[in-house]
Design a protein around this motif. Structure first.
Motif, PDB file in Angstrom:
ATOM      1  N   THR A 262       0.733  -1.248   0.163  1.00  0.00           N
ATOM      2  CA  THR A 262      -0.097   0.196   0.034  1.00  0.00           C
ATOM      3  C   THR A 262       0.708   1.310   0.080  1.00  0.00           C
ATOM      4  O   THR A 262       1.928   1.213  -0.076  1.00  0.00           O
ATOM      5  CB  THR A 262      -1.091  -0.255   1.127  1.00  0.00           C
ATOM      6  N   SER A 263       0.316   2.402   0.193  1.00  0.00           N
ATOM      7  CA  SER A 263       1.051   3.616   0.261  1.00  0.00           C
ATOM      8  C   SER A 263       0.220   4.498   1.090  1.00  0.00           C
ATOM      9  O   SER A 263      -0.811   4.243   1.766  1.00  0.00           O
ATOM     10  CB  SER A 263       1.005   4.263  -1.195  1.00  0.00           C
ATOM     11  N   LEU A 264       0.913   5.903   1.471  1.00  0.00           N
ATOM     12  CA  LEU A 264       0.200   6.934   2.319  1.00  0.00           C
ATOM     13  C   LEU A 264      -1.215   7.171   1.724  1.00  0.00           C
ATOM     14  O   LEU A 264      -2.027   7.971   2.186  1.00  0.00           O
ATOM     15  CB  LEU A 264       1.142   7.957   2.279  1.00  0.00           C
ATOM     16  N   ASN A 265      -1.578   6.993   0.323  1.00  0.00           N
ATOM     17  CA  ASN A 265      -2.880   7.349  -0.160  1.00  0.00           C
ATOM     18  C   ASN A 265      -3.288   8.680  -0.061  1.00  0.00           C
ATOM     19  O   ASN A 265      -4.371   9.021   0.509  1.00  0.00           O
ATOM     20  CB  ASN A 265      -3.979   6.476   0.449  1.00  0.00           C
ATOM     21  N   ASN A 295       3.910   0.832  18.560  1.00  0.00           N
ATOM     22  CA  ASN A 295       3.460   2.064  17.847  1.00  0.00           C
ATOM     23  C   ASN A 295       4.406   2.630  16.944  1.00  0.00           C
ATOM     24  O   ASN A 295       5.281   3.027  17.298  1.00  0.00           O
ATOM     25  CB  ASN A 295       2.969   2.861  19.031  1.00  0.00           C
ATOM     26  N   LEU A 296       3.828   3.023  15.916  1.00  0.00           N
ATOM     27  CA  LEU A 296       4.680   3.915  14.949  1.00  0.00           C
ATOM     28  C   LEU A 296       4.171   5.043  14.110  1.00  0.00           C
ATOM     29  O   LEU A 296       2.837   4.715  13.871  1.00  0.00           O
ATOM     30  CB  LEU A 296       5.417   2.916  13.807  1.00  0.00           C
ATOM     31  N   ILE A 297       4.696   5.812  13.267  1.00  0.00           N
ATOM     32  CA  ILE A 297       4.382   6.712  12.381  1.00  0.00           C
ATOM     33  C   ILE A 297       4.945   6.351  11.229  1.00  0.00           C
ATOM     34  O   ILE A 297       6.127   6.110  11.035  1.00  0.00           O
ATOM     35  CB  ILE A 297       4.470   8.016  12.817  1.00  0.00           C
ATOM     36  N   ILE A 298       4.153   6.278  10.064  1.00  0.00           N
ATOM     37  CA  ILE A 298       4.721   6.262   8.804  1.00  0.00           C
ATOM     38  C   ILE A 298       5.151   7.348   8.184  1.00  0.00           C
ATOM     39  O   ILE A 298       3.995   8.223   7.868  1.00  0.00           O
ATOM     40  CB  ILE A 298       3.946   5.490   7.858  1.00  0.00           C
ATOM     41  N   PRO A 299       6.150   7.907   8.138  1.00  0.00           N
ATOM     42  CA  PRO A 299       6.351   9.511   7.698  1.00  0.00           C
ATOM     43  C   PRO A 299       6.074   9.714   6.268  1.00  0.00           C
ATOM     44  O   PRO A 299       5.968   8.822   5.426  1.00  0.00           O
ATOM     45  CB  PRO A 299       7.891   9.841   7.998  1.00  0.00           C
ATOM     46  N   ASN A 300       6.049  10.914   5.885  1.00  0.00           N
ATOM     47  CA  ASN A 300       5.844  11.481   4.423  1.00  0.00           C
ATOM     48  C   ASN A 300       6.559  10.929   3.408  1.00  0.00           C
ATOM     49  O   ASN A 300       6.170  10.949   2.454  1.00  0.00           O
ATOM     50  CB  ASN A 300       5.634  13.150   4.720  1.00  0.00           C
ATOM     51  N   GLU A 301       7.982  10.657   3.794  1.00  0.00           N
ATOM     52  CA  GLU A 301       8.763  10.292   2.963  1.00  0.00           C
ATOM     53  C   GLU A 301       8.677   8.624   2.623  1.00  0.00           C
ATOM     54  O   GLU A 301       9.547   8.399   1.442  1.00  0.00           O
ATOM     55  CB  GLU A 301      10.108  10.758   3.203  1.00  0.00           C
ATOM     56  N   MET A 302       8.184   8.129   3.279  1.00  0.00           N
ATOM     57  CA  MET A 302       8.003   6.553   3.011  1.00  0.00           C
ATOM     58  C   MET A 302       6.651   6.428   2.242  1.00  0.00           C
ATOM     59  O   MET A 302       5.570   5.904   2.644  1.00  0.00           O
ATOM     60  CB  MET A 302       7.883   5.985   4.442  1.00  0.00           C
ATOM     61  N   LYS A 303       6.570   6.669   1.067  1.00  0.00           N
ATOM     62  CA  LYS A 303       5.327   6.652   0.154  1.00  0.00           C
ATOM     63  C   LYS A 303       4.775   5.413  -0.077  1.00  0.00           C
ATOM     64  O   LYS A 303       3.648   5.241  -0.001  1.00  0.00           O
ATOM     65  CB  LYS A 303       5.646   7.314  -1.305  1.00  0.00           C
ATOM     66  N   ASN A 304       5.575   4.525  -0.281  1.00  0.00           N
ATOM     67  CA  ASN A 304       4.963   2.981  -0.474  1.00  0.00           C
ATOM     68  C   ASN A 304       5.668   1.927   0.503  1.00  0.00           C
ATOM     69  O   ASN A 304       6.915   2.228   0.897  1.00  0.00           O
ATOM     70  CB  ASN A 304       5.522   2.455  -1.791  1.00  0.00           C
ATOM     71  N   THR A 306       4.988  -1.968   2.574  1.00  0.00           N
ATOM     72  CA  THR A 306       4.151  -3.439   2.471  1.00  0.00           C
ATOM     73  C   THR A 306       4.019  -3.829   4.026  1.00  0.00           C
ATOM     74  O   THR A 306       4.949  -3.929   4.893  1.00  0.00           O
ATOM     75  CB  THR A 306       4.705  -4.423   1.577  1.00  0.00           C
ATOM     76  N   PHE A 307       2.768  -4.387   4.477  1.00  0.00           N
ATOM     77  CA  PHE A 307       2.708  -4.808   5.502  1.00  0.00           C
ATOM     78  C   PHE A 307       2.701  -6.576   5.292  1.00  0.00           C
ATOM     79  O   PHE A 307       1.828  -6.855   4.198  1.00  0.00           O
ATOM     80  CB  PHE A 307       1.361  -4.551   6.355  1.00  0.00           C
ATOM     81  N   THR A 308       3.045  -7.465   6.051  1.00  0.00           N
ATOM     82  CA  THR A 308       3.049  -8.789   6.067  1.00  0.00           C
ATOM     83  C   THR A 308       2.925  -9.368   7.388  1.00  0.00           C
ATOM     84  O   THR A 308       3.292  -8.720   8.350  1.00  0.00           O
ATOM     85  CB  THR A 308       4.308  -9.405   5.215  1.00  0.00           C
ATOM     86  N   GLY A 309       2.085 -10.512   7.431  1.00  0.00           N
ATOM     87  CA  GLY A 309       1.784 -11.184   8.698  1.00  0.00           C
ATOM     88  C   GLY A 309       0.278 -11.452   9.022  1.00  0.00           C
ATOM     89  O   GLY A 309      -0.457 -11.254   7.862  1.00  0.00           O
ATOM     90  N   LYS A 310       0.222 -11.595  10.305  1.00  0.00           N
ATOM     91  CA  LYS A 310      -1.356 -12.049  10.683  1.00  0.00           C
ATOM     92  C   LYS A 310      -1.659 -10.987  11.988  1.00  0.00           C
ATOM     93  O   LYS A 310      -0.754 -11.507  13.027  1.00  0.00           O
ATOM     94  CB  LYS A 310      -1.392 -13.529  11.249  1.00  0.00           C
ATOM     95  N   MET A 311      -1.956 -10.015  11.720  1.00  0.00           N
ATOM     96  CA  MET A 311      -2.083  -8.901  12.657  1.00  0.00           C
ATOM     97  C   MET A 311      -3.248  -8.030  12.618  1.00  0.00           C
ATOM     98  O   MET A 311      -4.061  -7.960  11.409  1.00  0.00           O
ATOM     99  CB  MET A 311      -0.897  -8.426  12.963  1.00  0.00           C
ATOM    100  N   ARG A 312      -3.837  -7.198  13.680  1.00  0.00           N
ATOM    101  CA  ARG A 312      -4.902  -6.464  13.594  1.00  0.00           C
ATOM    102  C   ARG A 312      -4.191  -5.198  13.972  1.00  0.00           C
ATOM    103  O   ARG A 312      -3.601  -5.173  14.981  1.00  0.00           O
ATOM    104  CB  ARG A 312      -6.086  -6.728  14.593  1.00  0.00           C
ATOM    105  N   ILE A 313      -4.474  -4.153  13.084  1.00  0.00           N
ATOM    106  CA  ILE A 313      -3.593  -2.993  13.461  1.00  0.00           C
ATOM    107  C   ILE A 313      -4.765  -1.574  13.396  1.00  0.00           C
ATOM    108  O   ILE A 313      -5.936  -1.837  12.823  1.00  0.00           O
ATOM    109  CB  ILE A 313      -2.580  -2.372  12.617  1.00  0.00           C
ATOM    110  N   VAL A 314      -4.677  -0.744  14.380  1.00  0.00           N
ATOM    111  CA  VAL A 314      -5.355   0.327  14.426  1.00  0.00           C
ATOM    112  C   VAL A 314      -4.638   1.466  13.684  1.00  0.00           C
ATOM    113  O   VAL A 314      -3.573   1.909  14.163  1.00  0.00           O
ATOM    114  CB  VAL A 314      -5.989   0.875  15.641  1.00  0.00           C
ATOM    115  N   MET A 315      -5.289   2.096  12.718  1.00  0.00           N
ATOM    116  CA  MET A 315      -4.482   3.208  11.980  1.00  0.00           C
ATOM    117  C   MET A 315      -5.396   4.371  11.900  1.00  0.00           C
ATOM    118  O   MET A 315      -6.474   4.380  11.664  1.00  0.00           O
ATOM    119  CB  MET A 315      -3.995   2.596  10.512  1.00  0.00           C
ATOM    120  N   SER A 316      -4.666   5.630  11.972  1.00  0.00           N
ATOM    121  CA  SER A 316      -5.366   7.067  11.883  1.00  0.00           C
ATOM    122  C   SER A 316      -4.377   7.849  10.881  1.00  0.00           C
ATOM    123  O   SER A 316      -3.159   7.529  10.755  1.00  0.00           O
ATOM    124  CB  SER A 316      -5.469   7.581  13.290  1.00  0.00           C
ATOM    125  N   ALA A 317      -5.028   8.931  10.542  1.00  0.00           N
ATOM    126  CA  ALA A 317      -4.317   9.858   9.790  1.00  0.00           C
ATOM    127  C   ALA A 317      -5.149  11.195  10.473  1.00  0.00           C
ATOM    128  O   ALA A 317      -6.250  11.276  10.441  1.00  0.00           O
ATOM    129  CB  ALA A 317      -4.405   9.537   8.372  1.00  0.00           C
TER     130      ALA A 317
END
Ligand code: ZN
Length: 323
Positions: A262-265, A295-304, A306-317
């Motif tokens: 995925t990407s920052l969309n 807990n992490l922030i995906i910064p603006n410069e990390m445009k694209n 990939t998540f892999t695994g078996k997990m549930r995440i809560v994401m916000s913007a």
């Protein structure tokens, strides 16, 4: 460019417990700990970067010193705040002002928040809204202490979601563990504290009755949520709330079983919390492990990425303008 991994800031609370240790394996202080501020840039209560070149800096410092990581935002302070709350006892019944009122009266932001229930004991409920039909009735019921008649109780279970706009009377009660995503603010008006007396001081905690009445929405209105789910590759993406219903943030629950490229969309950056399972995040040939409680922030410069695994995440913007 790498994700910004954060370590929480912890707040001891009389109503707290030990689940932040037993469930998330955080190294918490002794005693009753109610809150982990897992993604926070708030004043002195900010989370700290755990690795990489920014290691040891607070999110607040990083936000001020590296606006490029956040897409050169307009907001002067980090706009969102994400917490885990462990309610081992009832929290005081409270209400938060909106931005207009908070700017004028408190020189802070208003607070709209949301709760996603991670765990609930049998019979657990929330206080969410009230039954008064007018301000006069609200005032009257508060004066007479008719709390059972006034406060609206809603049963909860794991996975339940509540959007709590400014002006909504609310409280977590005993036996609930939630992830709270909200505007970054600490303005709280305490309406009722169960007449509890602090064992150390022998006093009741301060109430803010008039301000609570001023800012409470009457009659209570349930927000019209449009929760919807979309399957993208191996990810099931559930949109919990988004603008315009929620003018300050987007919030998703993501169930992954496999891979999601995925990407920052078009979001300036993303806030990610792993609430179950484990996996990895990969970008540009680099890979980082993820597990429950990360807990992490995906910064603006990390445009694209990939998540892999078996997990549930809560994401916000955040929903905000950029310069
Ligand atoms: Zn609150």
């Amino acid at each position: 460019m790498e994700p910004i991994f954060l370590t929480p800031y912890f707040r001891p609370k009389i109503w707290g417990g030990r689940k932040l240790d037993t469930i998330f394996h955080y190294d918490i202080p002794e005693g009753k700990v109610g809150e982990a501020w897992i993604i926070s840039g708030y004043k002195d209560d900010a989370s700290t970067v755990t690795s990489g070149p920014l290691k040891g800096k607070s999110l607040r410092e990083v936000y001020h010193e590296h606006p490029e990581l956040f897409g050169n935002p307009k907001s002067k302070e980090f706009p969102l705040l994400v917490k885990f709350l462990d309610a081992n006892d009832n929290l005081s019944v409270q209400v938060h002002p909106d931005d207009d009122y908070a700017n004028k009266v408190e020189n802070d932001s208003g607070k709209t928040e949301s709760w996603y229930v991670l765990q609930a004991d049998p019979g657990a409920y929330l206080i969410y809204g009230h039954h008064a039909k007018s301000k006069a009735e609200l005032t009257e019921m508060i004066k007479k202490g008719e709390w059972d008649k006034l406060l609206r109780k809603v049963p909860i279970k794991k996975g339940a979601f509540f959007y709590v706009p400014a002006g909504t009377i609310h409280a977590l009660t005993k036996g609930s563990l939630v992830i709270e995503t909200q505007q970054s603010s600490d303005v709280t008006y305490r309406l009722y504290d169960y007449d509890r007396v602090d064992k150390k001081t022998g006093k009741k905690r301060e109430l803010h009755t008039q301000k609570s009445i001023d800012v409470t929405t009457v009659p209570h209105q349930d927000p019209k949520l449009d929760i919807h789910t979309e399957k993208v590759q191996d990810a099931e993406i559930k949109t919990l709330v988004e603008p315009p219903v929620s003018p300050h943030f987007y919030l998703w629950q993501i169930d992954l079983d496999g891979t999601w490229q995925t990407s920052l969309n078009n979001h300036p950056y993303l806030l990610v919390s792993v609430i179950d399972g484990k996996g990895t995040i990969e970008s540009n040939g680099q890979k980082w492990n993820l597990k429950l409680g990360d807990n992490l922030i995906i910064p603006n410069e990390m445009k694209n990425f990939t998540f892999t695994g078996k997990m549930r995440i809560v994401m916000s913007a955040p929903d905000e303008e950029q310069e």
